[in-house]
Scaffold this active site. Structure first.
Site, PDB file in Angstrom:
ATOM      1  N   SER A 159      17.175   2.940  32.058  1.00 24.50           N
ATOM      2  CA  SER A 159      16.762   3.650  33.283  1.00 24.50           C
ATOM      3  C   SER A 159      17.230   5.099  33.354  1.00 24.50           C
ATOM      4  O   SER A 159      16.783   5.840  34.233  1.00 24.50           O
ATOM      5  CB  SER A 159      17.281   2.913  34.513  1.00 24.50           C
ATOM      6  N   LYS A 177      14.550   7.626  33.470  1.00 20.48           N
ATOM      7  CA  LYS A 177      13.662   7.836  34.618  1.00 20.48           C
ATOM      8  C   LYS A 177      13.656   9.269  35.173  1.00 20.48           C
ATOM      9  O   LYS A 177      12.580   9.815  35.430  1.00 20.48           O
ATOM     10  CB  LYS A 177      13.996   6.816  35.715  1.00 20.48           C
ATOM     11  N   TYR A 195       6.220   2.677  29.368  1.00 21.83           N
ATOM     12  CA  TYR A 195       7.478   2.755  30.110  1.00 21.83           C
ATOM     13  C   TYR A 195       8.589   2.026  29.353  1.00 21.83           C
ATOM     14  O   TYR A 195       9.727   2.503  29.259  1.00 21.83           O
ATOM     15  CB  TYR A 195       7.272   2.154  31.510  1.00 21.83           C
ATOM     16  N   TYR A 219      20.745   2.995  42.609  1.00 26.69           N
ATOM     17  CA  TYR A 219      20.119   1.832  43.250  1.00 26.69           C
ATOM     18  C   TYR A 219      20.793   1.466  44.563  1.00 26.69           C
ATOM     19  O   TYR A 219      21.098   2.328  45.370  1.00 26.69           O
ATOM     20  CB  TYR A 219      20.103   0.630  42.299  1.00 26.69           C
ATOM     21  N   VAL A 251      20.631  -0.260  32.146  1.00 25.36           N
ATOM     22  CA  VAL A 251      21.153  -1.620  31.942  1.00 25.36           C
ATOM     23  C   VAL A 251      21.779  -1.835  30.573  1.00 25.36           C
ATOM     24  O   VAL A 251      22.422  -2.853  30.358  1.00 25.36           O
ATOM     25  CB  VAL A 251      20.093  -2.741  32.136  1.00 25.36           C
TER      26      VAL A 251
HETATM   27  N1  GLN Z   1      13.907  -1.202  30.978  1.00 32.70           N
HETATM   28  C1  GLN Z   1      14.665  -1.719  32.073  1.00 32.70           C
HETATM   29  C2  GLN Z   1      13.752  -2.393  33.076  1.00 32.70           C
HETATM   30  O1  GLN Z   1      12.674  -1.907  33.310  1.00 32.70           O
HETATM   31  C3  GLN Z   1      15.426  -0.607  32.724  1.00 32.70           C
HETATM   32  C4  GLN Z   1      16.251  -1.063  33.899  1.00 32.70           C
HETATM   33  C5  GLN Z   1      17.544  -0.317  34.052  1.00 32.70           C
HETATM   34  O2  GLN Z   1      18.075   0.286  33.138  1.00 32.70           O
HETATM   35  N2  GLN Z   1      18.140  -0.444  35.192  1.00 32.70           N
HETATM   36  O3  GLN Z   1      14.072  -3.400  33.626  1.00 32.70           O
END
Ligand code: GLN
Length: 427
Positions: free
Chosen positions: A63, A66, A188, A239, A257
């Protein structure tokens, strides 16, 4: 001398304490990561990177991708078009929450998966593949080296991407997604599977900290877009623990993550941490701890008041001229101090020297305020001279002060009397 910077980072790693939390396992390949890995990196805006721990171990960006893709979507479509599709309100939801604004169908922000998939699809390109190519190219420019996708993690996530697929199909039904939902999720997921090290992430963060400019001086992200990205990171990057993070650490940040965590202190530094075990919000447990400790030790928090009332301007007299010596970087409040100094000049025809020899930088607001001050001194009847050896005022119209410009420092055309005044006063 060996810099204490690296010693400090090692102390930081040692102070992380017992690890807690679980490695993300909903992406099967991530569960294979070594949970004991631990690294931190700090990158200055001029390109110095200090690291400690497993700084060369690669992990997937997840993430943390993003904010960068959001920047590219804005560059390609314009901010208004992107805002029509993706809002900028913190959701208070988990990253993969299936939620959209009820009235508009927009994802609440580009940091949760729904918004990030929509942002991915807004990146320009002839097809899905080209979108990914452009995205990886941008990340590489920011990192200062060529990055690539971890195919293992990509395949693993794609095979279990049902939830993101559901999000993309939902976006499509409300008209937020123009492309094929499966393509969007594929792209993505590739973007999330780009391999990085803390070194890379710290350097990418340092570009955001520098208003979108790399240490080599390349403006990769437009400054206004960069500000938009940092603002959204501040309110939504962590988040459902965004509020907790902003109060305890207080800088724009983004977690992933795989255990990466990136923080940006605007104008100062880019920081990255890596440790795979995650807290219940999906943020690296030891990563968060390291940032909390750094905030404490290094005073990173954005809301810490800095003392801007420090005197930056003093008035001295020399040979019948009033000399305003100004020092330091100038922003709104420093410029206000300078203007306050100008107001002490009674109207009349006495010469006034504005000496900027100790000013290296002024932002555009400070520049305008200064020039307006000079203009008013001139209207009051003063003969105004500006000593500006560093070209702080740029090519600006000097508001009726005679500009004795950059040549001063390089032995140029400053009328002798005035450069003498300035340097004699400085001693
Ligand atoms: N690729 C992961 C997902 O879409 C990214 C989520 C994250 O890093 N929080 O669930």
């Amino acid at each position: 001398m060996q810099t204490p910077m690296i010693d400090y980072l090692n102390v930081l790693l040692d102070s992380c304490g017992e690890d807690a939390g679980e490695i993300a396992s909903y992406i099967p390949e991530l569960a294979n990561a070594d949970p004991d890995r631990l690294a931190v990196a700090v990158a200055t805006l001029d390109g110095e990177v200090y690291v400690a721990g497993d700084a060369d171990v690669e992990f997937t960006i997840q993430s943390i991708s993003k904010p960068f893709t959001y920047a590219l979507a804005i560059a390609d479509q314009g901010l208004d078009a992107v805002l029509q599709r993706i809002d900028v309100e913190p959701s208070g939801d988990a990253f993969n929450e299936i939620s959209l604004e009820p009235e508009t169908g927009r994802p609440r922000n580009p940091m949760i998966n729904a918004g990030a998939i929509a942002a991915h699809a807004l990146v320009g390109g002839d097809d899905a593949e080209q979108r990914v190519e452009r995205i990886v190219e941008l990340y590489s420019r920011l990192a200062g080296r060529e990055l690539s996708v971890s195919e293992d993690v990509f395949e693993s996530e794609l095979a279990s991407a049902d939830r993101n697929m559901a999000l993309a199909y939902m976006l499509r039904t409300v008209g937020t997604l123009d492309v094929d939902p499966a393509d969007a999720v594929r792209g993505y997921t590739r973007q999330c599977s780009v391999s990085v090290t803390v070194r890379d992430l710290a350097r990418m963060a340092s570009v955001l900290a520098a208003g979108g400019r790399t240490p080599d001086g390349e403006q990769v992200i437009d400054p206004v877009t960069n500000r938009q990205v940092l603002s959204v990171m501040t309110t939504c990057g962590m988040y459902d623990s965004a509020g907790d993070w902003l109060t305890s650490v207080g800088i724009p940040a983004k977690s992933g993550v795989a255990g990466g965590l990136m923080g940006v202190l605007p104008g100062q530094v880019g920081i990255a941490a890596f440790s795979p075990r995650l807290d219940p919000h999906g943020n690296s447990t030891r990563g968060v701890r390291m940032f909390e400790r750094m905030n404490h030790d290094l005073g990173l928090h954005l809301m810490t008041s800095t003392d801007s009332s420090r005197s930056v301007s003093r008035r001295v007299e020399h040979d019948g001229a009033a000399v305003h010596e100004i020092a330091g970087d100038l922003h709104f409040m420093e410029a206000e101090r300078v203007l306050r100094g100008f107001t002490e000049e009674p109207a009349g025809d006495g010469p006034v020297v504005v000496d900027l020899d100790r000013v290296q930088r002024a932002n555009s607001i400070a520049r305008r305020m200064l020039l307006e001050g000079v203009r008013r001194l001139h209207l009051d009847g003063h003969d105004v001279r500006i000593v500006d050896p560093w070209g702080v005022l740029g090519s600006a119209e000097t508001g009726s002060g005679e500009l004795v410009h950059g040549e001063h420092a390089h032995g140029g055309f400053v009328p002798a009397a005035f450069s003498d005044v300035a340097s004699a006063v400085r001693g």
